[in-house]
Design a protein around this motif. Structure first.
Motif, PDB file in Angstrom:
ATOM      1  N   ARG A   1     -13.694  -3.392  -1.457  1.00 12.92           N
ATOM      2  CA  ARG A   1     -13.088  -4.679  -1.073  1.00 12.92           C
ATOM      3  C   ARG A   1     -11.574  -4.648  -1.249  1.00 12.92           C
ATOM      4  N   ARG A   2     -11.124  -4.116  -2.373  1.00 14.82           N
ATOM      5  CA  ARG A   2      -9.682  -4.121  -2.641  1.00 14.82           C
ATOM      6  C   ARG A   2      -8.928  -3.223  -1.676  1.00 14.82           C
TER       7      ARG A   2
ATOM      8  N   LYS B  46     -16.306  -3.094  -5.592  1.00 11.79           N
ATOM      9  CA  LYS B  46     -15.024  -3.745  -5.859  1.00 11.79           C
ATOM     10  C   LYS B  46     -13.867  -2.966  -5.233  1.00 11.79           C
ATOM     11  N   VAL B  47     -13.917  -1.655  -5.357  1.00 12.08           N
ATOM     12  CA  VAL B  47     -12.850  -0.824  -4.815  1.00 12.08           C
ATOM     13  C   VAL B  47     -12.836  -0.882  -3.295  1.00 12.08           C
TER      14      VAL B  47
ATOM     15  N   PHE C 223      -3.241  -5.420  -7.474  1.00 13.82           N
ATOM     16  CA  PHE C 223      -4.488  -4.677  -7.685  1.00 13.82           C
ATOM     17  C   PHE C 223      -5.118  -5.183  -8.978  1.00 13.82           C
TER      18      PHE C 223
ATOM     19  N   GLU D 179      -7.967  -5.460 -10.251  1.00 15.68           N
ATOM     20  CA  GLU D 179      -9.039  -4.718 -10.907  1.00 15.68           C
ATOM     21  C   GLU D 179      -8.502  -3.764 -11.977  1.00 15.68           C
TER      22      GLU D 179
ATOM     23  N   CYS E 200     -13.782   0.695 -13.078  1.00 21.95           N
ATOM     24  CA  CYS E 200     -13.337  -0.692 -12.859  1.00 21.95           C
ATOM     25  C   CYS E 200     -14.499  -1.668 -12.743  1.00 21.95           C
TER      26      CYS E 200
ATOM     27  N   GLN F  38       0.827  -1.204   0.000  1.00 18.98           N
ATOM     28  CA  GLN F  38       0.000   0.000   0.000  1.00 18.98           C
ATOM     29  C   GLN F  38       0.861   1.253   0.000  1.00 18.98           C
TER      30      GLN F  38
ATOM     31  N   SER G 175     -14.457   5.212  -2.894  1.00 18.10           N
ATOM     32  CA  SER G 175     -15.613   4.438  -3.360  1.00 18.10           C
ATOM     33  C   SER G 175     -16.828   5.328  -3.572  1.00 18.10           C
TER      34      SER G 175
ATOM     35  N   ALA H 260      -8.633  -4.815   1.632  1.00 22.35           N
ATOM     36  CA  ALA H 260      -7.622  -5.880   1.624  1.00 22.35           C
ATOM     37  C   ALA H 260      -6.216  -5.312   1.704  1.00 22.35           C
ATOM     38  N   LEU H 261      -6.010  -4.116   1.167  1.00 22.61           N
ATOM     39  CA  LEU H 261      -4.702  -3.462   1.204  1.00 22.61           C
ATOM     40  C   LEU H 261      -4.511  -2.616   2.457  1.00 22.61           C
TER      41      LEU H 261
END
Length: 487
Positions: A333-334, A330-331, A253, A255, A304, A224, A349, A337-338
């Protein structure tokens, strides 16, 4: 120097000499020299001095051990911190200058983690060869001459100056060895491409492609940090292209490369990845107070959700219905995760979620209520949303582009007009919770929450009401609630 200036070794050295001569560290250098200890400006500090972009953080190396470095720094700066002392690093701040001094290192890696077994070294060359890139493996020996003036002696055993003049990133050792020792260096390569406008040597790019999966050894927190540094660089699209083209982006990443991998044999829509990179450029062009990380991520990722929403209508035309909703999810979640901070996740988002809202304005005249909702939903993100929506126009049709910009100009005029008549920055109900309880004669609880939500909706729809009108609307709502048995 900027990325377009021609670089020559002589010009670079002259630039570094001017920069280093003005550093306020002469008395510190004198302390080391009086003890017979050499001290070298090293790494990114030398690179930046050569480029004329040296900041307030200086990195030094010396053969002296930390127990010798600490008292010298304490006498010079008054206080030090030794949070990096297990790696041989002692730090201090003096006259606004942050200084880190690290003992020569000669680390070894186990090939499993990126954490080296720290070993102190005895030679400058041994310290330099362990570094990530040759442009970061130069040193300047700091000296006090007979006149008491600060002078410098340049050391470049690995050819970093030639690489710098060529704007090239290459590793001191074979890149396969360097990246196996520390896979994070692959992300650092992309980051330097973004920050410095450099390219990578062919063998470095090949090794990044072959070893992309090694990045999974790195913690998400470190990933990150590097991604953010890349995104905040002068040309983040260049660094991101390197990550995508080498396959690294698919690990850190996914996506992002998914937008490039969309294929449309009918060529009925623009390349989503190329479009996103252009939107990123155009968003950066609108920055007024320095790099804006949230705006940049939102610009890059705003579409995305398209790979997951692509469909064809009855006319055979491609559609991406609700891609902004899917993309925002999606963003979130990503970024979670980061391990991104909650406020960054929420802001990026939300911008993605809202970026298509404007296009309804072009289909007909928005009501005041619609404008209020646009402003309220954006909240503090409204200035960024303005920039994102304007950047999202990448059509080559000049007439269409001009029409879109005029339409958005009109929307901003509507916002300003309504804001002049009412407080759009904080759209709240005309009655607060205490007033609701007093008027309805109810205690705190769910009823008050529902009443507040009703009044907020009324405020958005009709604008500010006189107090008596708001009370009448509240009582009418309450009678309806009671008659329906929902009280």
């Amino acid at each position: 120097m900027n990325a377009d200036d021609p670089l020559t070794p002589l010009a670079l050295l002259a630039q570094a000499e001017r920069t280093i001569a003005g550093l306020p560290v002469g008395d510190l250098v004198a302390e080391f020299q009086s003890r017979g200890l050499p001290i070298y400006l090293v790494g990114g500090s030398v690179r930046d001095a050569l480029l004329g972009r040296l900041g307030n953080d200086l990195d030094f190396t010396t053969p002296a051990r930390p127990d010798v470095i600490s008292p010298i720094l304490e006498a010079w700066a008054g206080s030090v911190w030794d949070t990096g002392i297990e790696f041989g690093t002692v730090s201090a701040v003096h006259r606004g200058q942050q200084v880190e001094i690290t003992t020569f290192r000669s680390d070894t890696y186990d090939g499993v983690s990126r954490n080296p077994a720290v070993m102190f070294g005895d030679t400058l060359e041994g310290d330099l060869i362990r570094r990530d890139f040759r442009v970061n493996a130069m040193a300047v020996e700091m000296l006090i001459d007979d006149r008491g003036e600060l002078t410098a002696r340049f050391h470049d055993p690995l050819g970093g100056l030639a690489d710098l003049a060529a704007r090239r990133l290459d590793t001191p050792d074979a890149p396969e060895i360097s990246f196996r020792d520390d896979p994070l260096r692959m992300l650092r390569a992309a980051r330097f491409v973004s920050q410095l406008g450099f390219s990578v040597a062919p063998r470095v790019k090949a090794a990044m492609s072959d070893m992309a999966g090694e990045i999974e050894r790195i913690t998400v927190e470190r990933i990150q940090v590097e991604l953010d540094k890349l995104m905040l660089g002068e040309a983040p699209w260049a660094g991101m292209n390197l990550l995508v083209n080498t396959g690294l982006a698919g690990y850190v990443f996914p996506e992002i490369p998914a937008m490039r991998d969309m294929r449309d044999e009918h060529n009925q829509h623009k390349d989503v990845y190329a479009h996103s990179m252009q939107v990123l450029r155009q968003a950066i062009d609108q920055e007024q107070e320095g790099p804006d990380l949230v705006l940049r991520w939102a610009a890059l990722l705003h579409d995305c959700g398209k790979p997951d929403t692509r469909a064809w209508n009855e006319d055979g035309r491609v559609t991406f219905h609700h891609h902004e909703v899917v993309g925002a999810k999606k963003v979130r979640r990503r970024l979670r995760a980061l391990k991104y901070p909650k406020h960054v996740i929420g802001d990026v988002s939300q911008l993605i979620y809202l970026h298509m809202r404007f296009y309804g304005f072009g289909e007909g005249q928005w009501t005041d209520s619609a404008v209020r909702r646009y402003v309220t939903d954006a909240g503090e993100l409204l200035p960024r949303l303005h920039k994102l929506v304007r950047a999202d126009s990448t059509t080559r049709n000049q007439r269409k582009a001009a029409r879109l910009q005029r339409t958005y100009d009109h929307l901003e005029e509507r916002i300003a007009d309504i804001a002049a008549r009412e407080d759009l920055a904080r759209v709240r109900p005309d009655l607060d919770g205490n007033e609701i309880m007093q008027i309805l004669g109810v205690p705190a609880g769910p009823v008050v929450g529902r009443a507040w939500a009703f009044l907020k909706e009324l405020r958005l729809e009709r604008g500010p009401l006189e107090r008596e009108a708001a009370i009448a609307e509240l009582r009418a709502w309450w009678e309806a609630e009671q008659s329906q048995g929902t009280s």
